[in-house]
Design a protein around this motif. Structure first.
Motif, short mmCIF file in Angstrom:
data_model
loop_
_atom_site.label_atom_id
_atom_site.label_comp_id
_atom_site.label_asym_id
_atom_site.label_seq_id
_atom_site.Cartn_x
_atom_site.Cartn_y
_atom_site.Cartn_z
N ASP A 213 1.27 -1.17 0.13
CA ASP A 213 -0.30 0.21 -0.09
C ASP A 213 1.31 1.42 -0.04
O ASP A 213 0.38 2.35 0.11
CB ASP A 213 -0.74 0.22 1.31
N VAL A 214 1.98 1.41 0.14
CA VAL A 214 2.84 2.73 -0.11
C VAL A 214 3.40 3.02 -1.29
O VAL A 214 3.33 2.87 -2.24
CB VAL A 214 4.53 1.72 0.65
N ALA A 215 2.51 4.34 -1.01
CA ALA A 215 3.18 5.38 -2.48
C ALA A 215 4.24 5.82 -2.76
O ALA A 215 5.01 6.23 -3.85
CB ALA A 215 1.90 6.36 -2.09
N ALA A 216 4.66 6.80 -0.70
CA ALA A 216 6.11 7.01 -0.86
C ALA A 216 6.64 6.38 0.33
O ALA A 216 5.63 6.97 0.78
CB ALA A 216 5.75 8.73 -1.44
N LEU A 217 7.37 7.76 0.24
CA LEU A 217 8.98 7.92 1.11
C LEU A 217 8.96 9.02 0.84
O LEU A 217 9.47 9.29 0.27
CB LEU A 217 10.10 6.64 1.67
N MET A 218 8.81 10.30 2.66
CA MET A 218 8.92 10.98 1.87
C MET A 218 10.59 11.70 3.29
O MET A 218 10.35 10.64 4.53
CB MET A 218 8.25 12.51 3.17
N LEU A 219 11.34 12.35 2.60
CA LEU A 219 13.29 11.82 2.96
C LEU A 219 13.61 13.79 2.95
O LEU A 219 13.45 14.16 1.66
CB LEU A 219 13.21 10.92 3.25
N THR A 220 14.24 13.86 4.06
CA THR A 220 14.65 15.11 4.21
C THR A 220 16.74 14.83 4.35
O THR A 220 16.71 13.90 5.38
CB THR A 220 14.27 15.91 5.15
#
Lengths: 493, 125
Positions: A213-220
């Protein structure tokens, strides 16, 4: 309220409503000659507007005096971590005020704004090259708007490949608060990933969360602890293998310019806070600029209008089948974008890396001078900002807030406090590349003086600080619990 | 730092008081100290089902907003409405007047929670 109080020529200033008289008018309106048309009568004000009556010189003095209370990068050091408060070159202010740039209308025909479009197209290409993601939209009005735009692009790409069930976005617990806010606004479900003991993303936590179900990882990257995610290539590969995208928050791009490119790390989509990284005055909350750069997979979905170059002419393309459409009423915050382009061109391709080098050097210089006096939660070299905590001072009853307030008495804007949330009593210091060694030394001397006073048990001044400004320590708790958001108009008829 | 002996504790610094078929939740003294002055509490609704480990309330301070996770599963039968006007009760009396919710049909997850002694050691680490 005594409206004449002053220290030297620095003036105390009441609220506009606190001025004693209300009958002076700085503007005289002519009134209405005949009866109002019937269509307008319903809109007639029933009560006085309650606008304080001030003469023009009083109004001007009011706002000028308040402006003199302000602290900005032009009045002193401003090491607000995660905010990249760098100096804003004066020449950029002259440039954006050129009539040919300042006086054009957003809806002018393309052939009358060729110069402006050429500049914006140049910026678009340069940003794509700097971050290693060649397709760029300049529209988003600031960083969080860029995040939302990026999430919309990822969502559109997933829908286009028949994977509309992918709606989970993974976000490390060190992330900026805007990340989960933007993902939620885009209809995504956020899952928090716990950081490892070194302040970096924990690969096991990532693997455990990577499902279908993962659409994205948001990472800085570097993250908000000021450290580089050294497993970034591996992280991106794992997310891609699980069928998701990697969204990069470009808030900390100042550490990377000319040295490393998010696109080369495997990041699919990144926003760039041009007002931070490429200088625009932004302490007052805007305007900003949040261009979004993407790779080939996401390019078809970029917003319209797009700035297209055809030979030596430029035009705006207003429709495209798969585009998510407009995200702003114009092609972008033009003044901010032009300042960014000027900042980039002032360095040029050959020297751009000096931004990152000097920013990282300055942060590490501060870290090196302070690391024996303050707790360093994640030891080692930092990137463009350094993270300390109040762990050592806490034993003397001194907290991060006391240290921050004391800095005001010593002539410095405090660092970012209590962020990131993954450490207790955080102090995040970002000096940027535009500060001299003398300024850094003066700040470090003040910090060391505070630490020494704590060590000696001489803490009275810390508890009372700040005592020098017109307003001493404000009661933030009562302000939050019982906010008074309107002036009580008890004297109105 | 107080840690009452008759309560069970989570790693996320919530406490639970098991009372026959019912249980009461709140956050620990350590948690309220770390959060700082509480300015707002977003409470769950009576009748809502909570699952152990999932967020069921949010505590806001001038520093940050923090999720509160349910120590055990069950159905909420009462919430501490006093927190709406007096969120500082969480700072002043975290184990008493600062309670957050009561549930029934208590799940058996509480067997796995820490007792006071273990939680004390956990805090030291």
């Amino acid at each position: 309220m005594n409206t004449m109080a002053s220290t030297g020529l620095q003036h105390e200033e009441p609220l506009l409503f606190e001025y004693q008289h209300t009958d002076a008018d700085s503007i005289s309106l002519p009134g209405v000659d005949d009866a109002l048309p019937v269509s307008l009568q319903a809109h007639c004000r029933q009560q006085a507007a309650g606008i304080p009556g001030l003469a023009e010189p009083e109004s001007v003095r009011h706002f000028v005096r308040l402006s003199q209370w302000n602290h900005g990068i032009e009045s002193g050091f401003y090491p607000l971590g995660s905010c990249t408060m760098k100096y804003n070159p004066r020449v950029n202010e002259q440039l954006v005020r050129l009539p040919g740039l300042a006086h054009v209308h957003p809806d002018q025909p393309d052939d009358t704004v060729q110069g402006l479009l050429a500049l914006l197209h140049g910026l678009q290409q340069a940003l794509g090259e700097i971050v290693g993601l060649p397709h760029v939209t300049l529209q988003p009005a600031a960083g969080a708007h860029g995040e939302l735009t990026g999430m919309m692009l990822i969502r559109a790409a997933l829908d286009a490949r028949g994977e509309s069930h992918r709606r989970t976005v993974l976000i490390p617990d060190s992330a900026h608060g805007t990340n989960p806010a933007s993902a939620s606004l885009c209809g995504m479900r956020c899952v928090e990933l716990k950081s490892g003991s070194d302040g970096r993303l924990d690969l096991d936590a990532l693997d455990a969360a990577l499902d279908g179900d993962v659409a994205a990882l948001m990472l800085t990257n570097p993250n908000t602890a000021g450290v580089f995610e050294r497993n970034i290539a591996d992280i991106c590969a794992r997310v891609h293998a699980a069928g998701g995208f990697v969204y990069g928050d470009g808030a900390n791009l100042n550490a990377l310019i000319g040295k490393a490119r998010p696109g080369d790390m495997g990041i699919d989509c990144l926003h760039i806070n041009v007002h931070k990284t490429f200088s625009t005055p932004h302490g007052g909350g805007g305007p900003g600029g949040g261009p979004v750069a993407v790779n080939d997979a996401l390019a078809p979905f970029l917003p319209v209008p797009r700035i297209i170059r055809e030979g030596e002419t430029y035009r705006l393309q207003h429709t495209d089948g798969q585009s998510i459409g407009h995200v702003l009423g114009s092609i972008g915050q033009v003044g901010v974008l032009l300042r960014a382009w000027a900042y980039i061109l002032a360095f040029g391709r050959e020297k751009l890396h000096l931004i990152a080098e000097d920013a990282v050097l300055n942060a590490n210089y501060v870290l090196a001078r302070l690391q024996d006096a303050y707790d360093v939660p994640f030891p080692g070299l930092c990137k463009h900002e350094c993270l300390l905590t109040d762990h050592r001072q806490e034993k003397q009853g001194i907290k991060t807030l006391d240290i921050a307030k004391r800095l005001i008495d010593m002539g410095f804007h405090p660092m970012t406090v209590y962020f990131p949330l993954i450490v207790h009593g955080a102090m995040l210091i970002e000096p940027t590349e535009t500060e001299s060694k003398a300024t850094l030394d003066a700040f470090c001397d003040a910090m060391l003086e505070i630490a020494a006073a704590c060590e000696a048990g001489d803490t009275a001044a810390l508890h009372e600080a700040p005592v020098l400004p017109f307003r001493q320590r404000l009661d933030e708790t009562t302000a939050a619990r019982k906010p008074v958001l309107t002036w009580p108009q008890t004297e109105q008829a | 730092m107080t840690i009452p002996a008759n309560l069970k504790y989570t790693k996320d610094h919530e406490w639970v008081r098991i009372d026959g078929e019912e249980a009461e939740f709140g956050v620990t003294d350590h948690a309220q100290e770390a959060i700082g002055d509480v300015v707002f509490v977003e409470l769950p609704e009576v009748g809502q089902r909570v699952t152990a480990g999932e967020s069921f309330a949010v505590i806001e301070s001038s520093k940050a907003a923090s999720d509160v996770y349910a120590p055990v599963s069950g159905e909420i039968i009462a919430i501490n409405e006093a927190l709406e006007d007096a969120p500082q009760l969480i700072n002043e009396d975290p184990y008493g007047k600062g309670w957050i919710a009561r549930i029934r049909e208590v799940g058996d997850e509480h067997q796995e929670l820490m007792d006071a002694e273990t939680y004390g050691v956990f805090l030291q680490e």
